[in-house]
Design a protein around this motif. Structure first.
Motif, PDB file in Angstrom:
ATOM      1  N   ILE A 171     -55.565 -11.120 -45.554  1.00  0.00           N
ATOM      2  CA  ILE A 171     -54.927 -10.732 -44.299  1.00  0.00           C
ATOM      3  C   ILE A 171     -55.200 -11.824 -43.277  1.00  0.00           C
ATOM      4  N   LEU A 172     -54.135 -12.380 -42.749  1.00  0.00           N
ATOM      5  CA  LEU A 172     -54.247 -13.393 -41.714  1.00  0.00           C
ATOM      6  C   LEU A 172     -53.934 -12.720 -40.380  1.00  0.00           C
ATOM      7  N   TRP A 195     -44.093 -15.513 -38.294  1.00  0.00           N
ATOM      8  CA  TRP A 195     -44.981 -16.238 -39.176  1.00  0.00           C
ATOM      9  C   TRP A 195     -44.193 -17.370 -39.834  1.00  0.00           C
ATOM     10  N   TYR A 196     -44.840 -18.530 -39.882  1.00  0.00           N
ATOM     11  CA  TYR A 196     -44.309 -19.696 -40.571  1.00  0.00           C
ATOM     12  C   TYR A 196     -45.397 -20.211 -41.514  1.00  0.00           C
ATOM     13  N   ARG A 197     -44.975 -20.980 -42.498  1.00  0.00           N
ATOM     14  CA  ARG A 197     -45.980 -21.643 -43.317  1.00  0.00           C
ATOM     15  C   ARG A 197     -45.609 -23.114 -43.481  1.00  0.00           C
ATOM     16  N   GLN A 198     -46.630 -23.911 -43.738  1.00  0.00           N
ATOM     17  CA  GLN A 198     -46.440 -25.346 -43.945  1.00  0.00           C
ATOM     18  C   GLN A 198     -47.314 -25.762 -45.110  1.00  0.00           C
ATOM     19  N   VAL A 230     -46.042  -7.572 -42.972  1.00  0.00           N
ATOM     20  CA  VAL A 230     -46.547  -7.813 -41.623  1.00  0.00           C
ATOM     21  C   VAL A 230     -46.748  -6.480 -40.929  1.00  0.00           C
ATOM     22  N   GLU A 231     -47.627  -6.524 -39.943  1.00  0.00           N
ATOM     23  CA  GLU A 231     -47.964  -5.295 -39.246  1.00  0.00           C
ATOM     24  C   GLU A 231     -48.445  -5.652 -37.850  1.00  0.00           C
ATOM     25  N   ARG A 232     -48.166  -4.759 -36.923  1.00  0.00           N
ATOM     26  CA  ARG A 232     -48.736  -4.871 -35.581  1.00  0.00           C
ATOM     27  C   ARG A 232     -49.506  -3.574 -35.358  1.00  0.00           C
ATOM     28  N   PRO A 233     -50.726  -3.554 -35.832  1.00  0.00           N
ATOM     29  CA  PRO A 233     -51.433  -2.275 -35.948  1.00  0.00           C
ATOM     30  C   PRO A 233     -51.860  -1.635 -34.635  1.00  0.00           C
ATOM     31  N   ASP A 234     -52.099  -2.441 -33.607  1.00  0.00           N
ATOM     32  CA  ASP A 234     -52.729  -1.861 -32.411  1.00  0.00           C
ATOM     33  C   ASP A 234     -52.149  -2.372 -31.113  1.00  0.00           C
ATOM     34  N   ASN A 279     -52.770  -7.150 -32.030  1.00  0.00           N
ATOM     35  CA  ASN A 279     -52.842  -7.979 -33.219  1.00  0.00           C
ATOM     36  C   ASN A 279     -51.519  -7.964 -33.979  1.00  0.00           C
ATOM     37  N   PHE A 280     -51.284  -9.072 -34.689  1.00  0.00           N
ATOM     38  CA  PHE A 280     -50.105  -9.189 -35.548  1.00  0.00           C
ATOM     39  C   PHE A 280     -50.596  -9.819 -36.838  1.00  0.00           C
ATOM     40  N   THR A 281     -50.468  -9.105 -37.939  1.00  0.00           N
ATOM     41  CA  THR A 281     -51.094  -9.562 -39.175  1.00  0.00           C
ATOM     42  C   THR A 281     -50.070  -9.878 -40.252  1.00  0.00           C
ATOM     43  N   LEU A 282     -50.454 -10.815 -41.096  1.00  0.00           N
ATOM     44  CA  LEU A 282     -49.683 -11.147 -42.291  1.00  0.00           C
ATOM     45  C   LEU A 282     -50.577 -10.857 -43.490  1.00  0.00           C
TER      46      LEU A 282
END
Lengths: 113, 116
Positions: free
Chosen positions: A20-21, A34-37, A67-71, A74-77
Protein backbone atom coordinates in the motif's frame (compact mmCIF):
# COMPACT_ATOMS: atom_id res chain seq x y z
CA UNK A 1 3.66 26.21 0.51
CA UNK A 2 1.21 23.28 0.47
CA UNK A 3 2.58 20.07 -0.97
CA UNK A 4 1.68 16.50 -1.77
CA UNK A 5 3.37 14.08 0.59
CA UNK A 6 4.03 10.42 -0.09
CA UNK A 7 5.09 7.63 2.22
CA UNK A 8 7.21 5.62 2.29
CA UNK A 9 9.93 7.07 0.10
CA UNK A 10 11.21 3.57 -0.65
CA UNK A 11 9.37 0.27 -0.32
CA UNK A 12 11.00 -3.12 -0.80
CA UNK A 13 8.75 -6.15 -1.08
CA UNK A 14 8.80 -9.76 -2.16
CA UNK A 15 7.01 -10.81 -5.33
CA UNK A 16 3.44 -11.81 -4.59
CA UNK A 17 3.12 -9.58 -1.53
CA UNK A 18 0.59 -6.79 -1.17
CA UNK A 19 1.79 -3.22 -0.86
CA UNK A 20 0.00 0.00 0.00
CA UNK A 21 1.46 3.30 -1.10
CA UNK A 22 0.20 6.32 0.77
CA UNK A 23 -0.35 9.90 -0.28
CA UNK A 24 -1.68 13.02 1.37
CA UNK A 25 -2.86 15.38 -1.38
CA UNK A 26 -3.02 19.15 -1.05
CA UNK A 27 -5.91 19.82 1.31
CA UNK A 28 -8.32 21.80 -0.90
CA UNK A 29 -7.73 19.76 -4.03
CA UNK A 30 -10.50 17.65 -5.49
CA UNK A 31 -8.78 15.47 -8.07
CA UNK A 32 -6.20 12.82 -7.28
CA UNK A 33 -3.95 10.75 -9.49
CA UNK A 34 -1.42 7.97 -9.48
CA UNK A 35 1.34 7.73 -12.06
CA UNK A 36 4.28 5.41 -12.35
CA UNK A 37 7.72 5.77 -13.88
CA UNK A 38 9.78 2.71 -14.62
CA UNK A 39 13.47 3.54 -14.25
CA UNK A 40 14.71 5.58 -17.21
CA UNK A 41 11.31 5.73 -18.88
CA UNK A 42 8.54 8.25 -19.16
CA UNK A 43 5.82 8.90 -16.64
CA UNK A 44 2.69 6.79 -17.23
CA UNK A 45 -0.82 7.50 -16.03
CA UNK A 46 -2.46 4.88 -13.83
CA UNK A 47 -5.68 6.28 -12.42
CA UNK A 48 -7.57 9.43 -11.56
CA UNK A 49 -10.02 9.79 -8.69
CA UNK A 50 -12.74 12.35 -8.08
CA UNK A 51 -15.71 12.52 -5.77
CA UNK A 52 -14.79 9.23 -4.13
CA UNK A 53 -14.67 7.21 -7.29
CA UNK A 54 -12.34 6.38 -10.14
CA UNK A 55 -12.91 8.79 -13.01
CA UNK A 56 -10.41 7.32 -15.43
CA UNK A 57 -7.87 4.51 -15.52
CA UNK A 58 -5.28 3.22 -17.94
CA UNK A 59 -4.65 -0.28 -19.25
CA UNK A 60 -1.89 -0.63 -16.67
CA UNK A 61 -4.41 -0.28 -13.85
CA UNK A 62 -5.69 -3.85 -13.87
CA UNK A 63 -7.44 -5.89 -11.19
CA UNK A 64 -4.25 -6.04 -9.14
CA UNK A 65 -4.51 -2.32 -8.44
CA UNK A 66 -6.99 -0.44 -6.33
CA UNK A 67 -7.26 3.05 -4.88
CA UNK A 68 -9.00 4.37 -1.85
CA UNK A 69 -9.53 7.60 0.02
CA UNK A 70 -10.23 6.10 3.40
CA UNK A 71 -10.46 9.13 5.67
CA UNK A 72 -10.79 12.33 3.66
CA UNK A 73 -7.09 13.13 3.73
CA UNK A 74 -5.16 10.05 2.65
CA UNK A 75 -5.21 8.62 -0.86
CA UNK A 76 -3.80 5.14 -1.22
CA UNK A 77 -2.72 2.85 -4.02
CA UNK A 78 -2.81 -0.86 -3.28
CA UNK A 79 -1.11 -3.50 -5.38
CA UNK A 80 -2.61 -6.82 -4.40
CA UNK A 81 0.07 -9.27 -5.53
CA UNK A 82 3.22 -7.55 -6.71
CA UNK A 83 5.15 -8.67 -9.76
CA UNK A 84 8.75 -7.95 -10.68
CA UNK A 85 7.59 -5.57 -13.38
CA UNK A 86 5.76 -3.44 -10.81
CA UNK A 87 9.15 -2.11 -9.72
CA UNK A 88 8.99 1.60 -10.46
CA UNK A 89 8.66 5.05 -8.96
CA UNK A 90 5.03 5.75 -8.11
CA UNK A 91 3.89 9.35 -8.04
CA UNK A 92 0.77 10.71 -6.46
CA UNK A 93 -0.58 14.03 -7.74
CA UNK A 94 -3.50 16.28 -6.94
CA UNK A 95 -5.16 19.23 -8.62
CA UNK A 96 -7.89 21.76 -8.00
CA UNK A 97 -10.17 23.24 -10.63
CA UNK A 98 -9.30 25.78 -13.32
CA UNK A 99 -6.03 25.07 -15.04
CA UNK A 100 -5.81 21.59 -13.57
CA UNK A 101 -2.17 21.99 -12.69
CA UNK A 102 -1.21 18.71 -11.09
CA UNK A 103 1.18 18.92 -8.18
CA UNK A 104 3.24 15.83 -7.61
CA UNK A 105 4.60 14.22 -4.52
CA UNK A 106 8.24 13.19 -4.24
CA UNK A 107 7.33 9.62 -5.19
CA UNK A 108 7.64 6.17 -3.67
CA UNK A 109 10.26 3.92 -5.16
CA UNK A 110 8.88 0.38 -5.15
CA UNK A 111 11.37 -2.46 -5.50
CA UNK A 112 9.89 -5.94 -6.00
CA UNK A 113 12.36 -8.75 -5.37
CA UNK B 1 0.92 7.60 -32.53
CA UNK B 2 2.76 9.51 -29.84
CA UNK B 3 0.74 12.28 -28.29
CA UNK B 4 3.79 14.13 -27.00
CA UNK B 5 7.13 14.12 -28.78
CA UNK B 6 10.37 15.43 -27.34
CA UNK B 7 13.02 14.91 -29.97
CA UNK B 8 16.05 15.84 -27.87
CA UNK B 9 17.01 13.02 -25.50
CA UNK B 10 19.87 15.14 -24.17
CA UNK B 11 20.92 18.77 -24.34
CA UNK B 12 23.94 20.69 -23.12
CA UNK B 13 24.04 24.39 -22.39
CA UNK B 14 26.65 26.71 -20.97
CA UNK B 15 25.83 28.36 -17.67
CA UNK B 16 24.11 31.76 -18.14
CA UNK B 17 23.09 30.91 -21.70
CA UNK B 18 19.50 30.38 -22.85
CA UNK B 19 18.28 26.98 -24.00
CA UNK B 20 15.17 25.76 -25.81
CA UNK B 21 13.69 22.34 -25.15
CA UNK B 22 11.39 21.11 -27.90
CA UNK B 23 7.93 19.65 -27.49
CA UNK B 24 5.35 18.82 -30.14
CA UNK B 25 1.94 17.41 -29.42
CA UNK B 26 -0.89 15.72 -31.22
CA UNK B 27 -4.55 16.28 -30.41
CA UNK B 28 -7.79 16.87 -32.24
CA UNK B 29 -9.42 18.35 -29.16
CA UNK B 30 -9.74 22.14 -29.31
CA UNK B 31 -9.40 22.41 -25.54
CA UNK B 32 -6.17 21.25 -23.97
CA UNK B 33 -3.47 22.28 -21.58
CA UNK B 34 0.27 21.95 -21.93
CA UNK B 35 2.62 21.63 -18.98
CA UNK B 36 6.32 21.39 -18.33
CA UNK B 37 7.79 19.57 -15.36
CA UNK B 38 11.35 19.33 -14.09
CA UNK B 39 12.68 16.12 -12.55
CA UNK B 40 16.04 16.54 -10.82
CA UNK B 41 18.18 13.56 -9.91
CA UNK B 42 16.40 13.33 -6.55
CA UNK B 43 13.33 12.16 -8.48
CA UNK B 44 10.53 14.56 -7.60
CA UNK B 45 8.39 16.17 -10.31
CA UNK B 46 8.33 19.96 -10.13
CA UNK B 47 5.72 21.96 -12.02
CA UNK B 48 7.28 24.76 -14.09
CA UNK B 49 4.79 26.32 -16.46
CA UNK B 50 1.32 25.96 -18.01
CA UNK B 51 -0.16 27.01 -21.36
CA UNK B 52 -3.84 26.70 -22.17
CA UNK B 53 -4.94 26.13 -25.75
CA UNK B 54 -7.05 29.28 -25.71
CA UNK B 55 -4.42 31.49 -24.13
CA UNK B 56 -3.55 34.35 -26.42
CA UNK B 57 -0.16 35.03 -24.94
CA UNK B 58 2.80 32.78 -24.34
CA UNK B 59 3.15 31.77 -20.70
CA UNK B 60 6.07 33.03 -18.65
CA UNK B 61 7.19 32.12 -15.13
CA UNK B 62 10.40 33.78 -14.06
CA UNK B 63 13.24 32.38 -16.17
CA UNK B 64 10.87 29.97 -17.91
CA UNK B 65 8.82 30.85 -20.94
CA UNK B 66 6.77 28.73 -23.28
CA UNK B 67 6.99 29.33 -27.01
CA UNK B 68 3.49 28.22 -28.00
CA UNK B 69 2.90 27.80 -31.73
CA UNK B 70 -0.60 26.41 -32.01
CA UNK B 71 -0.66 25.86 -35.77
CA UNK B 72 2.56 23.87 -35.54
CA UNK B 73 1.37 22.10 -32.38
CA UNK B 74 4.55 22.95 -30.58
CA UNK B 75 5.12 24.13 -27.02
CA UNK B 76 8.83 24.63 -26.56
CA UNK B 77 10.25 25.52 -23.16
CA UNK B 78 12.79 28.33 -23.07
CA UNK B 79 15.04 28.64 -20.04
CA UNK B 80 16.91 31.92 -19.91
CA UNK B 81 20.18 32.47 -18.04
CA UNK B 82 20.74 28.77 -17.28
CA UNK B 83 21.99 27.84 -13.84
CA UNK B 84 23.80 24.71 -12.68
CA UNK B 85 20.69 23.77 -10.72
CA UNK B 86 18.72 23.57 -13.95
CA UNK B 87 20.45 20.28 -14.78
CA UNK B 88 17.59 17.75 -14.75
CA UNK B 89 15.12 15.82 -16.87
CA UNK B 90 12.40 17.97 -18.36
CA UNK B 91 9.03 16.52 -19.31
CA UNK B 92 6.38 18.06 -21.51
CA UNK B 93 2.82 16.91 -20.75
CA UNK B 94 -0.66 17.47 -22.14
CA UNK B 95 -4.15 17.29 -20.73
CA UNK B 96 -6.95 17.07 -23.29
CA UNK B 97 -10.48 18.33 -23.13
CA UNK B 98 -13.11 18.44 -20.44
CA UNK B 99 -13.97 17.70 -17.75
CA UNK B 100 -11.07 18.92 -15.72
CA UNK B 101 -9.37 16.11 -13.94
CA UNK B 102 -8.40 14.05 -16.92
CA UNK B 103 -5.02 12.47 -16.91
CA UNK B 104 -1.79 13.85 -18.28
CA UNK B 105 0.13 12.29 -21.13
CA UNK B 106 3.86 12.78 -20.75
CA UNK B 107 6.58 12.95 -23.35
CA UNK B 108 9.78 10.89 -23.05
CA UNK B 109 11.73 13.78 -21.58
CA UNK B 110 14.90 15.71 -22.33
CA UNK B 111 17.93 15.53 -20.08
CA UNK B 112 19.47 18.98 -19.74
CA UNK B 113 23.02 19.36 -18.54
CA UNK B 114 24.25 22.85 -17.65
CA UNK B 115 28.00 23.22 -17.98
CA UNK B 116 30.02 25.60 -15.79
Amino acid sequence: EPEVTQTPSHQVTQMGQEVILRCVPISNHLYFYWYRQILGQKVEFLVSFYNNEISEKSEIFDDQFSVERPDGSNFTLKIRSTKLEDSAMYFCASSGTGKNIQYFGAGTRLSVL
Amino acid sequence: AQKITQTQPGMFVQEKEAVTLDCTYDTSDPSYGLFWYKQPSSGEMIFLIYQGSYDQQNATEGRYSLNFQKARKSANLVISASQLGDSAMYFCAMREGFPYGQNFVFGPGTRLSVLP
